[in-house]
Design an enzyme around this catalytic site. Structure first.
Site, PDB file in Angstrom:
ATOM      1  N   CYS A  56       0.823  -1.217   0.000  1.00  0.00           N
ATOM      2  CA  CYS A  56       0.000   0.000   0.000  1.00  0.00           C
ATOM      3  C   CYS A  56       0.854   1.263   0.000  1.00  0.00           C
ATOM      4  O   CYS A  56       0.408   2.323  -0.430  1.00  0.00           O
ATOM      5  CB  CYS A  56      -0.964  -0.001   1.183  1.00  0.00           C
ATOM      6  SG  CYS A  56      -0.152   0.021   2.793  1.00  0.00           S
ATOM      7  N   SER A 111       9.880   3.140   6.352  1.00  0.00           N
ATOM      8  CA  SER A 111       8.431   2.924   6.381  1.00  0.00           C
ATOM      9  C   SER A 111       7.696   4.237   6.576  1.00  0.00           C
ATOM     10  O   SER A 111       8.220   5.178   7.178  1.00  0.00           O
ATOM     11  CB  SER A 111       8.058   1.965   7.519  1.00  0.00           C
ATOM     12  OG  SER A 111       8.636   0.695   7.308  1.00  0.00           O
ATOM     13  N   ASP A 116       7.701   0.530  11.331  1.00  0.00           N
ATOM     14  CA  ASP A 116       6.673  -0.455  10.979  1.00  0.00           C
ATOM     15  C   ASP A 116       7.346  -1.641  10.282  1.00  0.00           C
ATOM     16  O   ASP A 116       7.957  -1.486   9.216  1.00  0.00           O
ATOM     17  CB  ASP A 116       5.644   0.185  10.050  1.00  0.00           C
ATOM     18  CG  ASP A 116       4.488  -0.759   9.717  1.00  0.00           C
ATOM     19  OD1 ASP A 116       4.525  -1.917  10.181  1.00  0.00           O
ATOM     20  OD2 ASP A 116       3.573  -0.339   8.996  1.00  0.00           O
ATOM     21  N   GLU A 118       5.924  -4.419   9.124  1.00  0.00           N
ATOM     22  CA  GLU A 118       5.095  -5.220   8.213  1.00  0.00           C
ATOM     23  C   GLU A 118       5.813  -5.424   6.886  1.00  0.00           C
ATOM     24  O   GLU A 118       5.656  -6.438   6.229  1.00  0.00           O
ATOM     25  CB  GLU A 118       3.751  -4.516   7.993  1.00  0.00           C
ATOM     26  CG  GLU A 118       2.720  -5.409   7.320  1.00  0.00           C
ATOM     27  CD  GLU A 118       1.334  -4.766   7.276  1.00  0.00           C
ATOM     28  OE1 GLU A 118       0.477  -5.328   6.587  1.00  0.00           O
ATOM     29  OE2 GLU A 118       1.135  -3.722   7.914  1.00  0.00           O
ATOM     30  N   GLY A 191     -14.065  -7.494   4.372  1.00  0.00           N
ATOM     31  CA  GLY A 191     -12.816  -8.080   3.887  1.00  0.00           C
ATOM     32  C   GLY A 191     -12.047  -8.763   5.005  1.00  0.00           C
ATOM     33  O   GLY A 191     -11.847  -8.171   6.061  1.00  0.00           O
ATOM     34  N   LYS A 194      -5.346 -10.343   5.639  1.00  0.00           N
ATOM     35  CA  LYS A 194      -4.486 -10.098   6.801  1.00  0.00           C
ATOM     36  C   LYS A 194      -4.886  -8.810   7.516  1.00  0.00           C
ATOM     37  O   LYS A 194      -4.974  -8.756   8.743  1.00  0.00           O
ATOM     38  CB  LYS A 194      -3.035 -10.020   6.323  1.00  0.00           C
ATOM     39  CG  LYS A 194      -2.023  -9.894   7.440  1.00  0.00           C
ATOM     40  CD  LYS A 194      -0.612  -9.860   6.870  1.00  0.00           C
ATOM     41  CE  LYS A 194       0.418  -9.676   7.972  1.00  0.00           C
ATOM     42  NZ  LYS A 194       1.792  -9.580   7.442  1.00  0.00           N
TER      43      LYS A 194
END
Length: 422
Positions: A56, A111, A116, A118, A191, A194
């Site tokens: 994203c 990030s 972060d 992820e 949705g 994850k």
């Protein structure tokens, strides 16, 4: 003549949150299917090392090429972005800059939310996909291994990731800060990827809201999830419009390549807060134009408090020192890999000269001490090769040209691996 097994440069090209907003990043997003197609095309063109990362916050291609436009062209082909748009918002890193970028990204320093992690899992998945497609090599294997080692140390040895600040966490915090009676609001999560699972768990952990509903296209997954999370109600996908009409907060985490919530889905005039966690955006622009709708996207959700950010920023120098250690180790391996075959060939060439000279003097000189001569000349060989190693390690040295000179002077069949200065 020196045989060059690799004369390309390493590039990292792409767009990220730094220069591109959510809309532009959405255009350059590459679906999983298109990532596979891109890698397959790269392989068919003989590209020996390439992988794609699309999240994203960024879409990047890292790979070896004659020119970065080879990678840029592929990115535009397999996304909805144009070369003109790319030129305005892009980042292009080469060789050592590309390596540094991967280290900073993999340790959370690059990030959108500082620290972060992820991105680490996403980087692993990107590399795994490239490995399955057959577009990775020993260079990338070693580099990613060092990046992951640095990432693990930064996470364990610093406070760079103190506190939870994922986008799903930020969505719940946004709701808490902006809705006074958030515990009594009807919340609908659409949705169950994850992000959707994390959102549901954060709602359960940070609120006392008992009116959370979940809709997923594949209902079996939602039913299984609700069995383990009994505070959440399962709602049917075919009732999406009706469920939205009854909700106060809609959290969209469908992760589709196009809008899953459109104007026709909003059949209510009451105030509706929509938090879109997806990239590209899964809520159409027309929805934002409705008077009763407040739409918040990932860019807004990625903002964290100044206090948390200040704590993390204090850890940046420590994280950078850890990165430097692992980067140096990688560069040492890279240097060894680049010119060790040439040094070995040089040493073998000098030994051939040594043996020839010893054989010659053995015939010419009576009681010639062959053992002593071999010891002395071997020390010369070691000193000569050591000097060449020091020279080749110097940052100012052009490895290719130096090895060409070595080949001409000593008549050795020298060759390099990844001869271009990386």
């Amino acid at each position: 003549m020196v045989e060059e097994k690799h004369n390309k440069n390493l590039y990292n090209i792409g767009v990220s949150y730094k220069k591109a907003d959510a809309t532009i990043r959405g255009k350059f997003s590459v679906s999983k299917e298109n990532q596979v197609a891109l890698l397959e095309e790269a392989k068919s063109k003989g590209m020996e090392g390439i992988f794609v990362l699309s999240t994203c916050n960024r879409t990047e291609i890292t790979g070896f090429a004659d020119h970065p436009f080879q990678l840029i062209g592929m990115l535009c082909k397999y996304s909805n972005g144009s070369v003109e748009e790319f030129a305005q918002v892009s980042n292009v890193y080469k060789n050592k800059e590309a390596i540094n970028h991967l280290f900073r990204m993999g340790t959370g320093l690059d990030s959108q939310i500082l620290g972060d992690y992820e991105i680490v899992g996403q980087l692993r998945q990107a590399f795994k996909l490239a490995k399955e497609a057959g577009t990775t090599n020993a260079y990338f294997e070693r580099l990613l291994n060092h990046v992951m080692q640095a990432s693990k140390r930064v996470k364990n040895e610093t406070r760079l990731s103190s506190g939870t600040t994922s986008v799903s966490y930020a969505a719940v915090q946004y709701m808490i800060k902006n809705l006074e009676d958030y515990n009594s609001k009807n919340v609908l999560v659409f949705g169950l990827g994850k992000m959707g699972k994390h959102t549901c768990k954060n709602l359960a952990e940070y609120t006392q809201n008992k009116t959370v509903s979940l809709i997923n296209r594949t209902e079996e997954k939602a039913i299984a999830f609700v069995k383990e999370n009994t505070s959440i109600r399962n709602a049917k996908y075919e009732n999406l419009n009706k469920e939205i009409a009854n909700t106060d907060v809609l959290i969209v985490s469908t992760g589709a390549s196009e809008a899953t919530i459109k104007k026709e889905h909003i059949l209510t005039n009451k105030e509706l807060l929509i938090l879109d966690l997806s990239m590209p955006a899964n809520v159409s622009k027309e929805v934002a134009e409705l008077d009763n709708v407040t739409l918040v996207n990932v860019d807004e959700l990625s903002k964290i408090t100044d206090e948390t950010l200040a704590i993390r920023q204090q850890e940046i120098p420590v994280a950078e020192a850890i990165i430097e250690t692992h980067n140096e180790e990688f560069q040492e391996w890279l240097n060894h890999r680049r010119f060790t075959p040439a040094i070995n060939a040089l040493k073998q060439s000098l030994k051939t000269i040594q043996q020839g000279e010893i054989a010659f003097h053995k015939k010419k000189i009576k009681d010639f001490d062959e053992t002593q001569a071999e010891v002395i000349t071997s020390r010369f060989i070691q000193k000569i090769t050591t000097q060449f190693v020091k020279h080749l390690k110097d940052e100012e040295t052009s490895v290719n040209k130096s090895i060409e000179v070595m080949a001409k002077v000593f008549g050795a069949n020298l060759e390099t691996i990844h001869a271009e200065d990386n």
